[in-house]
Design a protein around this motif. Structure first.
Motif, short mmCIF file in Angstrom:
data_model
loop_
_atom_site.label_atom_id
_atom_site.label_comp_id
_atom_site.label_asym_id
_atom_site.label_seq_id
_atom_site.Cartn_x
_atom_site.Cartn_y
_atom_site.Cartn_z
N PHE A 47 0.83 -1.20 0.00
CA PHE A 47 0.00 0.00 0.00
C PHE A 47 0.87 1.26 0.00
O PHE A 47 0.58 2.24 -0.70
CB PHE A 47 -0.93 -0.01 1.22
CG PHE A 47 -1.85 1.17 1.27
CD1 PHE A 47 -2.99 1.22 0.49
CD2 PHE A 47 -1.56 2.26 2.09
CE1 PHE A 47 -3.84 2.31 0.53
CE2 PHE A 47 -2.39 3.36 2.13
CZ PHE A 47 -3.54 3.38 1.35
N SER A 48 1.97 1.21 0.77
CA SER A 48 2.88 2.35 0.82
C SER A 48 3.54 2.57 -0.54
O SER A 48 3.64 3.71 -1.03
CB SER A 48 3.95 2.12 1.89
OG SER A 48 4.89 3.17 1.90
N VAL A 49 4.00 1.47 -1.16
CA VAL A 49 4.60 1.58 -2.49
C VAL A 49 3.59 2.12 -3.49
O VAL A 49 3.89 3.00 -4.31
CB VAL A 49 5.16 0.21 -2.94
CG1 VAL A 49 5.58 0.26 -4.41
CG2 VAL A 49 6.33 -0.19 -2.07
N ALA A 50 2.36 1.58 -3.40
CA ALA A 50 1.31 2.04 -4.32
C ALA A 50 1.01 3.52 -4.10
O ALA A 50 0.81 4.28 -5.05
CB ALA A 50 0.05 1.19 -4.15
N SER A 51 0.99 3.92 -2.83
CA SER A 51 0.72 5.33 -2.53
C SER A 51 1.83 6.21 -3.07
O SER A 51 1.57 7.27 -3.67
CB SER A 51 0.59 5.52 -1.02
OG SER A 51 -0.50 4.77 -0.52
N ASN A 52 3.09 5.77 -2.85
CA ASN A 52 4.23 6.55 -3.38
C ASN A 52 4.19 6.61 -4.89
O ASN A 52 4.46 7.66 -5.50
CB ASN A 52 5.54 5.95 -2.90
CG ASN A 52 5.74 6.09 -1.40
OD1 ASN A 52 5.18 6.99 -0.79
ND2 ASN A 52 6.53 5.20 -0.82
N SER A 54 1.55 6.32 -6.77
CA SER A 54 0.44 7.20 -7.16
C SER A 54 0.84 8.66 -7.02
O SER A 54 0.51 9.50 -7.86
CB SER A 54 -0.79 6.92 -6.29
OG SER A 54 -1.22 5.59 -6.45
N LEU A 55 1.60 8.96 -5.93
CA LEU A 55 2.06 10.33 -5.73
C LEU A 55 3.00 10.76 -6.84
O LEU A 55 2.89 11.88 -7.37
CB LEU A 55 2.76 10.44 -4.37
CG LEU A 55 3.30 11.83 -3.99
CD1 LEU A 55 2.14 12.84 -3.92
CD2 LEU A 55 4.05 11.78 -2.67
N VAL A 56 3.92 9.83 -7.22
CA VAL A 56 4.86 10.14 -8.31
C VAL A 56 4.09 10.36 -9.61
O VAL A 56 4.37 11.30 -10.36
CB VAL A 56 5.89 9.00 -8.46
CG1 VAL A 56 6.71 9.18 -9.74
CG2 VAL A 56 6.82 8.96 -7.26
N VAL A 57 3.11 9.47 -9.88
CA VAL A 57 2.31 9.61 -11.09
C VAL A 57 1.54 10.92 -11.08
O VAL A 57 1.46 11.64 -12.09
CB VAL A 57 1.35 8.41 -11.24
CG1 VAL A 57 0.36 8.66 -12.37
CG2 VAL A 57 2.13 7.14 -11.49
N PHE A 58 1.00 11.28 -9.92
CA PHE A 58 0.24 12.53 -9.80
C PHE A 58 1.15 13.73 -10.05
O PHE A 58 0.79 14.66 -10.79
CB PHE A 58 -0.40 12.61 -8.42
CG PHE A 58 -1.11 13.91 -8.15
CD1 PHE A 58 -2.35 14.17 -8.72
CD2 PHE A 58 -0.53 14.89 -7.35
CE1 PHE A 58 -3.01 15.36 -8.49
CE2 PHE A 58 -1.18 16.09 -7.11
CZ PHE A 58 -2.42 16.33 -7.67
N ILE A 59 2.34 13.71 -9.40
CA ILE A 59 3.28 14.82 -9.60
C ILE A 59 3.71 14.90 -11.06
O ILE A 59 3.77 15.98 -11.66
CB ILE A 59 4.50 14.65 -8.67
CG1 ILE A 59 4.09 14.81 -7.21
CG2 ILE A 59 5.59 15.66 -9.02
CD1 ILE A 59 5.19 14.50 -6.22
N GLY A 60 3.99 13.72 -11.66
CA GLY A 60 4.37 13.71 -13.08
C GLY A 60 3.26 14.26 -13.96
O GLY A 60 3.53 15.02 -14.91
#
Length: 226
Positions: A47-52, A54-60
Motif C-alpha cells: 500500500f505504501s509503495v502504491a501510494s508513493n 500514485s504520488l509520483v504519477v500525480f506529480i508527473g
C-alpha cells in the motif's frame, strides 16, 4: 449410516482429538498470528509503495499538465507574434509596391515574381514575364562587360547598385536605379535575387537636356566650340 458415522468417530476419536488439539494449540495460534502479521506488513508495504507510486504519477501528471499549459501559451504568443510580423511584412510590401519596381528571379535570372509597378513600366503582363529571363528587357545600351560585372557581383553574394536602361514591350527605353540583393542558401550560394528599382527615366531625360544645353552657346544657340 448413522451407525457407520458413529463407529467412524469412535474409531478415529484419538486422531480427531489430536488434530483438534494441534489446531487449537498455542503454537498454531502463534503461527496464525505470525502469518497474519506478515500479511498485514506485506499489505502495508504494498500500500505504501502504491501510494508513493500514485504520488509520483500525480506529480508527473501535474508537471506534464504545467508544461502543456506553458507550451500552449508560448505557442499562442508565437502565433500572435507571427501574425503581427506577417501583417507588418504585408504593410511594408504594400508600401514598397506603391513606389518601387520589384521582381524576384531564380539563380539563372528567370523571373519568378513581378509586382504591378514592373508590369506598368515594362508594358508586359505578368504571364508574359513570369518564367522569362531578365534578358527580355535588354536594351543594348550597356556593353556586355556591364552585365558581366553585375552578375559577377551578385553571384559572389554581394549586393549590386547601379543604373540600368531597359526596353519596354513597345520598344521604348526606360531607366531604373536598381538594387539587386542575392539571397543565399545554407551553403552560401545564391538561390534567388530580389531586385528593387525606381524609375529615373525623367531625371535621365532632364540630365540629357541639361547636357545638350551645356554644349550650345546661350546667345547664338550654336554648338559651343570651346
Amino acid at each position: 449410516r448413522l451407525r457407520q458415522h458413529a463407529s467412524y468417530i469412535l474409531r478415529y476419536e484419538k486422531e480427531i482429538n489430536s488434530r483438534i488439539q494441534q489446531i487449537t494449540s498455542d503454537e498454531t495460534r502463534s503461527s496464525i498470528v505470525a502469518l497474519r502479521s506478515m500479511h498485514e506488513e506485506s499489505f502495508n508495504q504494498a500500500f505504501s509503495v502504491a501510494s508513493n507510486y500514485s504520488l509520483v504519477v500525480f506529480i508527473g501528471a501535474m508537471v506534464l499538465f504545467g508544461y502543456a499549459a506553458y507550451s500552449f501559451f508560448r505557442l499562442r504568443e508565437t502565433a500572435e507574434n507571427l501574425h503581427h510580423a506577417y501583417s507588418e511584412i504585408n504593410n511594408q510590401k504594400f508600401a514598397m509596391d506603391q513606389h518601387a519596381i520589384v521582381s524576384i528571379a531564380d539563380r539563372q535570372g528567370n523571373i519568378t515574381y513581378a509586382n504591378d509597378k514592373f508590369l506598368e513600366i515594362s508594358g508586359y503582363s505578368r504571364d508574359e514575364l513570369i518564367g522569362q529571363n531578365h534578358r527580355l528587357l535588354k536594351s543594348g545600351v550597356h556593353p556586355p562587360s556591364y552585365f558581366k560585372d553585375l552578375w559577377g557581383a551578385i553571384a559572389a553574394g554581394k549586393v549590386w547598385h547601379g543604373e540600368i536602361c531597359n526596353r519596354a514591350k513597345d520598344g521604348s527605353l526606360y531607366w531604373v536605379n536598381s538594387t539587386i540583393v542575392p539571397f543565399l542558401d545554407d551553403h552560401g550560394k545564391p538561390m534567388q535575387y530580389i531586385s528593387i528599382r525606381t524609375d529615373i527615366t525623367r531625371s535621365k531625360a532632364d540630365e540629357e537636356t541639361i547636357r545638350r544645353q551645356a554644349n550650345y552657346d546661350p546667345v547664338t544657340l550654336l554648338p559651343n566650340r570651346r
